[in-house]
Design an enzyme around this catalytic site. Structure first.
Site, PDB file in Angstrom:
ATOM      1  N   SER A 183     -68.397  17.813 -77.630  1.00 27.12           N
ATOM      2  CA  SER A 183     -68.942  18.727 -76.627  1.00 27.12           C
ATOM      3  C   SER A 183     -70.362  19.193 -76.928  1.00 27.12           C
ATOM      4  O   SER A 183     -71.124  19.454 -76.007  1.00 27.12           O
ATOM      5  CB  SER A 183     -68.016  19.932 -76.467  1.00 27.12           C
ATOM      6  N   HIS A 211     -64.797  16.117 -71.965  1.00 25.31           N
ATOM      7  CA  HIS A 211     -66.128  15.729 -71.487  1.00 25.31           C
ATOM      8  C   HIS A 211     -66.225  14.244 -71.130  1.00 25.31           C
ATOM      9  O   HIS A 211     -67.291  13.759 -70.781  1.00 25.31           O
ATOM     10  CB  HIS A 211     -67.184  16.079 -72.536  1.00 25.31           C
ATOM     11  N   LYS A 243     -64.649  20.842 -66.236  1.00 26.81           N
ATOM     12  CA  LYS A 243     -65.923  20.196 -66.511  1.00 26.81           C
ATOM     13  C   LYS A 243     -66.293  19.266 -65.353  1.00 26.81           C
ATOM     14  O   LYS A 243     -66.646  19.749 -64.294  1.00 26.81           O
ATOM     15  CB  LYS A 243     -65.870  19.492 -67.860  1.00 26.81           C
TER      16      LYS A 243
HETATM   17  C1  LIG Z   1     -64.013  23.140 -72.740  1.00 27.01           C
HETATM   18  C2  LIG Z   1     -63.175  22.462 -73.734  1.00 27.01           C
HETATM   19  C3  LIG Z   1     -61.876  22.878 -73.988  1.00 27.01           C
HETATM   20  C4  LIG Z   1     -61.304  24.130 -73.383  1.00 27.01           C
HETATM   21  O1  LIG Z   1     -61.080  23.967 -72.026  1.00 27.01           O
HETATM   22  P1  LIG Z   1     -61.065  25.240 -71.075  1.00 27.01           P
HETATM   23  O2  LIG Z   1     -60.383  24.767 -69.859  1.00 27.01           O
HETATM   24  O3  LIG Z   1     -62.482  25.627 -70.866  1.00 27.01           O
HETATM   25  O4  LIG Z   1     -60.283  26.306 -71.795  1.00 27.01           O
HETATM   26  C5  LIG Z   1     -61.100  22.140 -74.850  1.00 27.01           C
HETATM   27  N1  LIG Z   1     -61.599  21.050 -75.472  1.00 27.01           N
HETATM   28  C6  LIG Z   1     -62.870  20.640 -75.285  1.00 27.01           C
HETATM   29  C7  LIG Z   1     -63.376  19.436 -76.019  1.00 27.01           C
HETATM   30  C8  LIG Z   1     -63.699  21.341 -74.417  1.00 27.01           C
HETATM   31  O5  LIG Z   1     -64.958  20.962 -74.248  1.00 27.01           O
END
Ligand SMILES: *Cc1c(COP(=O)(O)O)cnc(C)c1O
Length: 410
Positions: A183, A211, A243
């Protein structure tokens, strides 16, 4: 009795210490806008900090699906899934996500954080070992801690180190866990090599594709699909909806028996209100667009290519990423904050990422693209970056590692 250790006061002191170190994060209110432009403190900024990679968060089809489903199902799900919160839009979305990722079934969670806590706590017991990439998302680390298993973290993307760590403990079960796309760095995990390693070491494998979903692979099915790994090689596939899909929530996909068992044992699923049905309907619309509209991924690839070339020509410290996450590694937290502030003055939102989100000395500008950005937007960003770096780096702002970035004086 006097404890002399007030937990509330201690927390406040920790926050004050963090602020003194210049590492406090500020909560800022966006008053208008989504996708490429936002209004912050009354100023309209071109946004390069969202995770809305495909540009779907404000898509009219998603908004229409949300409104329509709210008319039919109301706002809240009113209960946990296993009580009476599971509605038609949830079933439809779970099916669509399973089909898209090439798995038999999928299970929705309220957030990615909750999904990772739930799946790791359900899978792992005290005698087991969980081996993770050092740069994995915080929720994966926390999930392993919650499970009470032994947690080992290998140097980033180092498959041989992962193999050695898996070999350390052969008594209990083992799970190898990696982000598909990292990320804060934007690079893709060596998934095929890791899957082979997991297989050799008789460990199960889990990928968090927060991602990668929507961005990589055929029809945007993600990094695991791009690597051609099926449910035998990667039995536990998790991804988020907040995302590239532009909504919120998350899911875990896998074989039907595994998902049915997960629904029984993942505590963040069992003991949590189901996500709003209208949100599931909006996400279903997003999945359709993400699969159909390849131009969004093609355009992202063009933006990334354009940025990488431009940044290299300007000697900017780009990282080897082919995804819409394009960090500039500056090193010192002070420098990143200064450059970010200068960019904001120039009309660009590029948020500074500092410890503890990244290791000390690895502070960065995390630049992200969406399919709504134009090549002209990227050019404007590059010009602003060159100016902001020239004006703010090498001028004595404290640097805590290595040599400061040198920019040509043009
Ligand atoms: C954003 C993210 C999460 C958490 O997801 P949310 O729905 O925002 O709680 C988990 N793992 C990764 C790799 C992320 O980028």
């Amino acid at each position: 009795m006097r404890r002399g250790n007030d937990v509330v006061a201690r927390l406040i002191e920790a926050a004050q210490r963090r602020a003194r170190e210049g590492l406090a994060r500020r909560l800022r209110e966006i008053t208008q806008g989504h996708t490429t432009h936002v209004v912050l403190d009354g100023r309209r900024l071109l946004n390069f900090s969202s995770n809305d990679y495909l540009g779907l968060a404000g898509h009219p089809d998603l908004v229409a699906a949300l409104k329509d489903a709210a008319d039919r199902h109301g706002v809240g799900a009113t209960a946990a899934s296993l009580v009476c919160g599971h509605r038609r839009p949830h079933s439809e979305l779970e099916q669509a996500l399973a089909e898209w990722t090439g798995r038999e079934r999928a299970l929705l969670f309220g957030t990615g954080y909750a999904a990772n806590l739930g799946v790791l706590q359900a899978l792992l017991d005290a005698g087991d070992s969980c081996v993770q990439d050092r740069l994995n998302h915080a929720s994966l680390i926390d999930g392993a801690r919650l499970a009470g298993c032994s947690l080992r973290r290998y140097p980033h993307a180092d498959t041989e180190a992962a193999r050695r760590q898996l070999a350390l403990d052969e008594r209990g079960g083992a799970l190898l866990v990696t982000d598909g796309v990292f990320s804060m760095d934007g690079d893709v995990a060596p998934l095929a090599a890791l899957a082979a390693c997991a297989h050799d070491m008789d460990a199960a494998m889990m990928v968090d594709d927060a991602h990668g979903l929507g961005v990589l692979g055929p029809e945007g099915a993600g990094s695991v699909a791009e690597a051609g790994l099926d449910a035998k090689q990667v039995p536990v596939l998790m991804a988020t909806l907040g995302k590239a899909l532009g909504t919120a929530g998350a899911f875990v996909a896998g074989n039907a028996d595994f998902i049915a068992a997960l629904a029984q044992f993942a505590r963040s699923h069992v003991y949590s209100t189901a996500p709003p049905p209208a949100l599931a309907a909006a996400t279903l619309a997003a999945v359709g667009i993400a699969r159909r509209e390849q131009w969004r991924r093609d355009h992202l690839a063009a933006l990334v290519d354009h940025f990488q070339r431009g940044a290299r020509a300007l000697d900017l410290p780009v990282m080897p990423s082919r995804t819409p996450i394009q960090p500039l590694l500056l090193g010192s937290a002070e420098q990143v904050v200064a450059v970010s502030a200068a960019l904001e003055q120039a009309g660009f939102l590029v948020v500074a990422i500092r410890p503890p989100t990244v290791p000390v000395g690895r502070s960065r500008l995390r630049i992200t693209f969406t399919a709504q950005h134009s090549l002209d937007d990227v050019d404007a960003l590059l010009r602003a970056l060159a100016a902001a770096m020239r004006d703010n780096i090498g001028s004595g702002v404290g640097s805590d590692v290595g040599s400061p970035v040198q920019l040509p004086r043009s």
